[in-house]
Design an enzyme around this catalytic site. Structure first.
Site, PDB file in Angstrom:
ATOM      1  N   GLY A   1       0.798  -1.215   0.000  1.00 45.74           N
ATOM      2  CA  GLY A   1       0.000   0.000   0.000  1.00 45.74           C
ATOM      3  C   GLY A   1       0.833   1.269   0.000  1.00 45.74           C
ATOM      4  O   GLY A   1       0.530   2.233  -0.713  1.00 45.74           O
ATOM      5  N   THR A   2       1.883   1.292   0.799  1.00 45.65           N
ATOM      6  CA  THR A   2       2.697   2.509   0.907  1.00 45.65           C
ATOM      7  C   THR A   2       3.338   2.848  -0.438  1.00 45.65           C
ATOM      8  O   THR A   2       3.275   3.987  -0.906  1.00 45.65           O
ATOM      9  CB  THR A   2       3.789   2.318   1.981  1.00 45.65           C
ATOM     10  OG1 THR A   2       3.127   2.027   3.215  1.00 45.65           O
ATOM     11  CG2 THR A   2       4.651   3.546   2.139  1.00 45.65           C
TER      12      THR A   2
ATOM     13  N   CYS B   1       1.713   2.181  14.941  1.00 45.90           N
ATOM     14  CA  CYS B   1       2.704   3.181  14.578  1.00 45.90           C
ATOM     15  C   CYS B   1       3.986   2.455  14.235  1.00 45.90           C
ATOM     16  O   CYS B   1       4.363   1.503  14.907  1.00 45.90           O
ATOM     17  CB  CYS B   1       2.911   4.130  15.758  1.00 45.90           C
ATOM     18  SG  CYS B   1       4.106   5.389  15.404  1.00 45.90           S
TER      19      CYS B   1
ATOM     20  N   THR C   1      12.785  -7.468 -10.359  1.00 42.97           N
ATOM     21  CA  THR C   1      12.272  -8.830 -10.557  1.00 42.97           C
ATOM     22  C   THR C   1      11.046  -9.052  -9.678  1.00 42.97           C
ATOM     23  O   THR C   1      11.093  -8.808  -8.473  1.00 42.97           O
ATOM     24  CB  THR C   1      13.370  -9.857 -10.195  1.00 42.97           C
ATOM     25  OG1 THR C   1      14.512  -9.557 -10.982  1.00 42.97           O
ATOM     26  CG2 THR C   1      12.919 -11.281 -10.453  1.00 42.97           C
TER      27      THR C   1
ATOM     28  N   GLN D   1      -7.922  -0.765   2.693  1.00 43.66           N
ATOM     29  CA  GLN D   1      -8.769  -1.431   3.704  1.00 43.66           C
ATOM     30  C   GLN D   1     -10.040  -2.026   3.099  1.00 43.66           C
ATOM     31  O   GLN D   1     -10.804  -2.688   3.810  1.00 43.66           O
ATOM     32  CB  GLN D   1      -9.151  -0.444   4.818  1.00 43.66           C
ATOM     33  CG  GLN D   1      -7.996  -0.011   5.704  1.00 43.66           C
ATOM     34  CD  GLN D   1      -7.514  -1.104   6.666  1.00 43.66           C
ATOM     35  OE1 GLN D   1      -8.216  -2.076   6.944  1.00 43.66           O
ATOM     36  NE2 GLN D   1      -6.302  -0.958   7.162  1.00 43.66           N
TER      37      GLN D   1
ATOM     38  N   SER E   1      -3.098  -3.777  -0.678  1.00 39.24           N
ATOM     39  CA  SER E   1      -2.052  -4.408   0.116  1.00 39.24           C
ATOM     40  C   SER E   1      -2.543  -5.783   0.549  1.00 39.24           C
ATOM     41  O   SER E   1      -3.562  -5.895   1.228  1.00 39.24           O
ATOM     42  CB  SER E   1      -1.767  -3.522   1.334  1.00 39.24           C
ATOM     43  OG  SER E   1      -0.821  -4.135   2.148  1.00 39.24           O
TER      44      SER E   1
ATOM     45  N   ASN F   1      -8.598   3.398   7.974  1.00 36.31           N
ATOM     46  CA  ASN F   1      -8.035   2.315   8.793  1.00 36.31           C
ATOM     47  C   ASN F   1      -8.196   2.536  10.293  1.00 36.31           C
ATOM     48  O   ASN F   1      -8.136   1.597  11.071  1.00 36.31           O
ATOM     49  CB  ASN F   1      -6.544   2.117   8.464  1.00 36.31           C
ATOM     50  CG  ASN F   1      -5.768   3.407   8.462  1.00 36.31           C
ATOM     51  OD1 ASN F   1      -6.115   4.367   7.775  1.00 36.31           O
ATOM     52  ND2 ASN F   1      -4.725   3.448   9.262  1.00 36.31           N
TER      53      ASN F   1
ATOM     54  N   HIS G   1      -1.632  -7.989   2.709  1.00 32.43           N
ATOM     55  CA  HIS G   1      -1.715  -8.459   4.100  1.00 32.43           C
ATOM     56  C   HIS G   1      -2.968  -7.974   4.823  1.00 32.43           C
ATOM     57  O   HIS G   1      -3.198  -8.325   5.976  1.00 32.43           O
ATOM     58  CB  HIS G   1      -0.437  -8.128   4.882  1.00 32.43           C
ATOM     59  CG  HIS G   1      -0.219  -6.692   5.215  1.00 32.43           C
ATOM     60  ND1 HIS G   1      -0.433  -6.188   6.477  1.00 32.43           N
ATOM     61  CD2 HIS G   1       0.223  -5.646   4.471  1.00 32.43           C
ATOM     62  CE1 HIS G   1      -0.117  -4.887   6.491  1.00 32.43           C
ATOM     63  NE2 HIS G   1       0.280  -4.550   5.290  1.00 32.43           N
TER      64      HIS G   1
HETATM   65  C1  LIG Z   1      -5.336   2.754   4.591  1.00 28.92           C
HETATM   66  C2  LIG Z   1      -3.943   2.243   4.479  1.00 28.92           C
HETATM   67  N1  LIG Z   1      -3.155   2.694   3.486  1.00 28.92           N
HETATM   68  C3  LIG Z   1      -1.908   2.257   3.331  1.00 28.92           C
HETATM   69  C4  LIG Z   1      -1.362   1.327   4.179  1.00 28.92           C
HETATM   70  C5  LIG Z   1       0.045   0.862   3.973  1.00 28.92           C
HETATM   71  O1  LIG Z   1       0.054  -0.432   3.409  1.00 28.92           O
HETATM   72  P1  LIG Z   1       1.366  -1.347   3.501  1.00 28.92           P
HETATM   73  O2  LIG Z   1       1.456  -1.838   4.889  1.00 28.92           O
HETATM   74  O3  LIG Z   1       1.110  -2.456   2.515  1.00 28.92           O
HETATM   75  O4  LIG Z   1       2.499  -0.510   3.071  1.00 28.92           O
HETATM   76  C6  LIG Z   1      -2.136   0.830   5.230  1.00 28.92           C
HETATM   77  C7  LIG Z   1      -1.569  -0.136   6.202  1.00 28.92           C
HETATM   78  O5  LIG Z   1      -1.675   0.012   7.393  1.00 28.92           O
HETATM   79  C8  LIG Z   1      -3.472   1.290   5.387  1.00 28.92           C
HETATM   80  O6  LIG Z   1      -4.248   0.853   6.373  1.00 28.92           O
END
Ligand SMILES: Cc1ncc(COP(=O)(O)O)c(C=O)c1O
Length: 379
Positions: free
Chosen positions: A71-72, A329, A237, A179, A199, A151, A201
């Site tokens: 996600g990041t 955090c 890769t 989410q 994401s 989140n 996970h």
């Molecule tokens: C709303 C939201 N965006 C982005 C992220 C970041 O995702 P990742 O952990 O895959 O980098 C999270 C993870 O906590 C999230 O809840």
């Protein structure tokens, strides 16, 4: 000790079926998908069939899915690409966004000398969409970045409404759907969204893998330069084991979605009802108590009756109960949440975020309520 895990918005446990598939891939798909020999071709088949399966589940084209580390990265990429490649001169976002969006917007806006405007929210975290429309009607080429599901407080955004406003005013629309993908039915083809992020996970897949969805009409170049992987957009890769796990997790999440949704919402509802009965002053934060307007996985509450227990999270942890104090955090410490502060700068009560998954049970809900009752008795 039997652990109870109520922190599924931070991360979900890997599904057994996903783990088994990933183990298979670890042994059987070690080739580099860019190699032309049989082992490379085998890995490539897994890569592309994973992409196809994701596209089928989200009703979009396989070419619109760009794999990345999660996600990041996907949020960063959407924002930087909109500025570097699409001529965006302004970012409109909200104070409720994940730091992956807020910090990326700040960073890239500074780098390219463009503006970031933060939309106002009310005390429940509802975004002022009238202000959004007024802003969109005036001003330069804009990227709107607003998340689908929050989140911390679970607030849901009407993607259709915001996306249509963006289309009307020729703005680009990025939504952090981390989410909600895998939790709500989604037809990306029919949604007016240019960029969406995922994401693995968050829906019982492996960590460190996700994707950026880019609508096929949006033409951008690379956000990680190197090899020509991922249609030249993201060099490096591809991690076949992770990507295979992601695709399998999404397949399973979509297949079980209706059943899981009803089951998890019932857990959330019963937990909140139990909590209210125990602590009459307890209240929900944001819209997380409005079942139709929030993530069914997230319940954010404050419990003034337990305010004297400054070690609440720690004491729950000692009892084997994992919950979060607002949001996880990265440093491991719990800081005052920027989301809660944006809704109400005077908010003093501590925040507990309980977040549920298909793995939780009613028995666990009752056990956590019992533990909280014991804590109340000891105060
Ligand atoms: C709303 C939201 N965006 C982005 C992220 C970041 O995702 P990742 O952990 O895959 O980098 C999270 C993870 O906590 C999230 O809840």
């Amino acid at each position: 000790m039997d652990y109870i895990y109520f922190d599924n918005a931070a991360s979900t446990p890997l599904r057994k079926e996903v783990k088994e598939y990933m183990l298979e891939l670890m042994d059987g798909a070690y080739g580099n998908p860019s190699s032309t020999h049989a082992q490379g071709r085998k890995a490539k088949v897994i890569l592309e069939s994973s992409r196809k399966s994701i596209a089928k589940n989200l009703d979009c084209l396989p070419a619109e899915i760009i794999f990345c580390s999660g996600g990041t990265e996907a949020d960063n990429a959407a924002i930087s690409l909109a500025i570097s490649d699409l001529g965006v001169q302004r970012i409109l976002t909200s104070p409720l966004e994940h730091h992956a969006v807020l910090h990326a917007a700040d960073r890239w806006a500074k780098h390219f000398n463009i503006s970031v405007e933060i939309l106002a929210v009310d005390e429940k975290g509802r975004i002022d969409l009238e202000a959004l429309e007024t802003k969109l009607a005036n001003g330069p080429k804009t990227l709107v970045s607003l998340m689908h599901g929050n989140n911390e407080i679970g607030n849901l955004l009407d993607l259709e409404k915001v996306g249509n406003l963006c289309r009307e005013h020729e703005a680009f629309f990025h939504s952090d759907t981390v989410q909600t993908l895998g939790h709500f039915p989604m037809s990306l083809k029919n949604l007016p969204v240019d960029f969406a992020t995922a994401s693995s996970h968050k829906f019982h897949g492996p960590k460190g893998v996700g994707f950026l969805y880019i609508d096929r009409r949006v033409k951008v170049s690379s956000f990680i330069t190197g090899g020509a992987q991922e249609r030249g957009l993201r060099g490096g890769t591809e991690s076949i084991v992770q990507i295979g796990g992601l695709a399998r997790a999404l397949e399973l999440a979509c297949a079980d979605m209706d059943q899981d949704r009803a089951y998890i919402l019932d857990l959330k509802r019963r937990f909140w009802e139990g909590l209210k009965a125990l602590f009459p002053k307890a209240y929900t934060n944001g819209l997380s108590g409005e079942y139709d307007e929030s993530l069914y996985t997230v319940l954010s509450v404050s419990i003034p009756e337990l305010a004297q227990d400054s070690m609440l999270l720690f004491n729950l942890d000692l009892k084997g109960i994992a919950v979060s104090g607002g949001s996880a955090c990265s440093s491991g410490s719990v800081q005052k949440s920027h989301v809660i502060a944006a809704m109400n700068p005077q908010h003093e009560d501590s925040v507990l975020r309980f977040s549920f998954s298909r793995n939780n049970t009613l028995e666990e809900v009752q056990k956590v309520l019992d533990v909280l009752k014991e804590m109340k008795a000891k105060l």
